[in-house]
Scaffold this motif. Structure first.
Motif, PDB file in Angstrom:
ATOM      1  N   LEU A 200      -2.332   1.620 -14.940  1.00 53.86           N
ATOM      2  CA  LEU A 200      -1.963  -0.006 -14.722  1.00 53.86           C
ATOM      3  C   LEU A 200      -2.192  -0.098 -13.117  1.00 53.86           C
ATOM      4  CD1 LEU A 200       0.896  -0.344 -17.187  1.00 53.86           C
ATOM      5  CD2 LEU A 200      -1.474  -0.746 -17.616  1.00 53.86           C
ATOM      6  N   LYS A 201      -2.423  -1.283 -12.773  1.00 51.83           N
ATOM      7  CA  LYS A 201      -2.453  -1.703 -11.337  1.00 51.83           C
ATOM      8  C   LYS A 201      -1.139  -1.422 -10.938  1.00 51.83           C
ATOM      9  CE  LYS A 201      -3.982  -5.594  -8.483  1.00 51.83           C
ATOM     10  NZ  LYS A 201      -4.391  -7.155  -8.625  1.00 51.83           N
ATOM     11  N   THR A 202      -0.112  -1.792 -11.549  1.00 50.24           N
ATOM     12  CA  THR A 202       1.271  -1.906 -11.147  1.00 50.24           C
ATOM     13  C   THR A 202       1.792  -0.425 -10.727  1.00 50.24           C
ATOM     14  OG1 THR A 202       2.148  -1.763 -13.464  1.00 50.24           O
ATOM     15  CG2 THR A 202       2.254  -4.003 -12.261  1.00 50.24           C
ATOM     16  N   PHE A 203       0.972   0.304 -11.098  1.00 51.93           N
ATOM     17  CA  PHE A 203       1.344   1.653 -10.488  1.00 51.93           C
ATOM     18  C   PHE A 203       0.702   2.310  -9.158  1.00 51.93           C
ATOM     19  CE2 PHE A 203       1.143   3.569 -15.382  1.00 51.93           C
ATOM     20  CZ  PHE A 203       2.399   2.651 -15.754  1.00 51.93           C
TER      21      PHE A 203
ATOM     22  N   MET B 158       2.075   5.964  -7.571  1.00 48.53           N
ATOM     23  CA  MET B 158       3.204   6.191  -6.916  1.00 48.53           C
ATOM     24  C   MET B 158       4.054   7.045  -7.601  1.00 48.53           C
ATOM     25  SD  MET B 158       4.501   2.389  -6.069  1.00 48.53           S
ATOM     26  CE  MET B 158       3.877   1.322  -7.384  1.00 48.53           C
ATOM     27  N   VAL B 159       4.884   7.796  -6.902  1.00 49.31           N
ATOM     28  CA  VAL B 159       5.764   8.863  -7.214  1.00 49.31           C
ATOM     29  C   VAL B 159       7.166   8.243  -7.242  1.00 49.31           C
ATOM     30  CG1 VAL B 159       6.768  11.104  -7.247  1.00 49.31           C
ATOM     31  CG2 VAL B 159       4.279  10.882  -6.671  1.00 49.31           C
TER      32      VAL B 159
ATOM     33  N   THR C 190       6.211  -3.813  -4.674  1.00 46.01           N
ATOM     34  CA  THR C 190       6.599  -2.376  -5.022  1.00 46.01           C
ATOM     35  C   THR C 190       5.537  -1.393  -4.185  1.00 46.01           C
ATOM     36  OG1 THR C 190       7.334  -2.886  -7.161  1.00 46.01           O
ATOM     37  CG2 THR C 190       6.970  -0.571  -6.486  1.00 46.01           C
ATOM     38  N   CYS C 191       6.236  -0.471  -3.467  1.00 45.68           N
ATOM     39  CA  CYS C 191       5.373   0.398  -2.627  1.00 45.68           C
ATOM     40  C   CYS C 191       6.067   1.755  -2.787  1.00 45.68           C
ATOM     41  CB  CYS C 191       5.543   0.204  -1.077  1.00 45.68           C
ATOM     42  SG  CYS C 191       4.864  -1.629  -0.835  1.00 45.68           S
TER      43      CYS C 191
ATOM     44  N   ILE D 139       5.670   5.283 -14.973  1.00 46.36           N
ATOM     45  CA  ILE D 139       4.622   6.062 -14.454  1.00 46.36           C
ATOM     46  C   ILE D 139       4.709   7.797 -14.900  1.00 46.36           C
ATOM     47  CG2 ILE D 139       3.910   7.104 -12.194  1.00 46.36           C
ATOM     48  CD1 ILE D 139       4.695   4.362 -10.858  1.00 46.36           C
ATOM     49  N   GLU D 140       6.033   8.019 -14.987  1.00 44.61           N
ATOM     50  CA  GLU D 140       6.070   9.604 -15.486  1.00 44.61           C
ATOM     51  C   GLU D 140       5.646   9.670 -16.763  1.00 44.61           C
ATOM     52  OE1 GLU D 140      10.492  10.274 -15.106  1.00 44.61           O
ATOM     53  OE2 GLU D 140      10.309  10.669 -13.029  1.00 44.61           O
TER      54      GLU D 140
END
Length: 474
Positions: free
Chosen positions: A231-234, A243-244, A254-255, A293-294
């Protein structure tokens, strides 16, 4: 001195046995003030004994997490005893005749005493607190923390021992919650969640259950699909990668934590996505996004495993080789579910089990499961494939035939029941790959020792060494 309850126990023994007992024997000589001072002393000694009793059976992990607090309690109760001794000394000097030097020495030392946790213990606790504050829940951090904590308190980093400690820690958390100490209970809950992610803390059935949950999700996707677009938000607006460790800025952008820190280190003071000037540089962990994300990563992993399964079962050498490369890449990946990966590997096509550090504690279990689910039937035909595949297959076969005491006789007998096994092993023995030939010979010699029929089978495959050895021995 380092955190121990022994020092205060020693002081109490000296006080109780050498001083307090003598004072109680002389109580009839005491006036009202002195009696009150003695009662205060008894009360302080009782508090100290209660303190020792409270902590002596606590989980060792818990004692480490509470080291600063326990040290303060020990220090306070020791000083209280010193003050009570001083008050008694002032209240009645006659009753202290003969033991005054001893009492004065004790009360002076106890009022000035200072305890402290060792620097190594403080360092571990601070690192743990920082990790929890930063919401570091990745498996690598969990592994590091568990190993440091276990070493600090003398607990072997073995699944059985770690399981006991975590069980005791959960008990401490429940008792803390019952005492309405909400902040401490919440902290312990976070610690338990983190340490439970470590390799040595995982139970194989939990790993299996986790895998089954994810495998059910991918059933609705086409079998040819190997990944799902993030997703774009990831995506981090700075690094443009998934992101991790996502964190929110004051603007709700969010970064990736590492990326935004590097952004600030370069002197940037704006929102990397909107360009707005930031008035606050606090970073807040986005736990919900991190969990999403996980889950996305795990589902993608399942898709790749399923794809590898099809390639492996195709029987086409190029497809098998591509699948092996794909699986090796996944094994090398710094994943949050290394143990789960091991389970999936044996479940789908168990002829080259991963043996990274993270999977070692399950390796014996996995070997048993491979045999139980007739994995030998998959492995033996691979002995006749090209050199890279046959080498992997004979190495795994050798591992399956081993247990803690040496050769696993039960598995050896099962292998003997497969008629083609001897022929394939003899072919490898005579082949150009030295490592494969050595492993094949060791297996063949063991099979021939276990069953004389295998000597005949080996001879029919043009390998006569066991037969000649038997003839020479008579």
């Amino acid at each position: 001195m380092a955190l121990e309850l022994v020092p205060i126990g020693t002081i109490l023994a000296v006080l109780t046995n050498q001083v307090l007992r003598q004072l109680l024997q002389r109580m009839f000589l005491l006036g009202r003030t002195a009696k009150q001072a003695l009662e205060n002393l008894e009360e302080d000694v009782k508090k100290a004994n209660n303190l020792v009793e409270r902590y002596k059976n606590c989980a060792r992990f818990y004692l480490l997490f509470k080291c600063r607090h326990i040290v303060k309690e020990v220090e306070e109760v020791t000083r209280d005893i010193g003050r009570s001794l001083a008050a008694l000394s002032l209240a009645n000097t006659e009753v202290l005749a003969g033991i005054s030097d001893q009492v004065n020495r004790l009360q002076n030392e106890m009022q000035r005493v200072e305890f402290e946790a060792s620097q190594s213990q403080i360092k571990i606790v601070d690192k743990l607190n920082q990790g929890i504050n930063d919401a570091k829940l990745d498996q690598d951090f969990a592994n590091d923390m568990l190993e440091e904590i276990a070493m600090a308190v003398g607990v072997p980093v073995e699944p059985s021992e770690i399981s006991k400690e975590l069980k005791n820690l959960r008990k401490e958390k429940e008792e803390t919650a019952n005492r309405k100490e909400r902040a401490e209970a919440f902290f312990l809950e976070q610690v338990i969640e983190l340490l439970s992610r470590a390799d040595a803390a995982k139970d194989f059935e939990q790993v299996k259950e986790h895998y089954v949950q994810r495998a059910q999700v991918i059933e609705r996707y086409d079998c040819s699909r190997e990944d799902i677009t993030p997703l774009k938000t990831f995506i981090c607006p700075i690094s443009q990668t998934v992101m991790v460790d996502p964190v929110n800025l004051c603007t709700d952008t969010t970064c990736e934590r590492a990326a935004i820190k590097a952004w600030f280190d370069r002197g940037e003071r704006t929102d990397p996505e909107t360009g707005d000037l930031l008035g606050d540089f606090t970073l807040r962990p986005n736990l919900r996004l991190r969990q999403s994300i996980e889950e996305w990563r795990e589902i993608n992993y399942c898709l790749k495993i399923r794809s590898s399964k099809e390639k492996l079962l195709s029987g086409v050498d190029l497809s098998v080789e591509a699948a092996l490369i794909q699986m090796q890449d996944l094994i090398r990946e710094n994943s949050i579910n290394k143990d789960w990966r091991a389970y999936c590997y044996y479940c789908f096509y168990p002829w080259k089990l991963p043996q990274q550090r993270c999977e070692e504690k399950y390796f014996n279990y996995l070997k048993e499961k491979v045999v139980e689910f007739k994995g030998l039937d998959h492995i033996i035909p691979c002995l006749g494939r090209d050199s890279s595949i046959s080498k992997a297959a004979v190495e795994l076969l050798y591992e399956l035939l081993q247990d803690k005491s040496g050769w696993n006789v039960s598995v050896c007998r099962k292998l003997s029941q497969t008629c083609s096994a001897i022929l394939f092993l003899v072919t490898l023995l005579k082949g150009p790959v030295k490592e494969s030939a050595e492993k094949a010979e060791k297996i063949l010699m063991k099979l021939c020792d276990e069953d004389e029929e295998n000597i005949s089978r080996a001879a029919r495959a043009d390998w006569y060494k066991p037969l000649i050895d038997r003839i020479i021995r008579g």
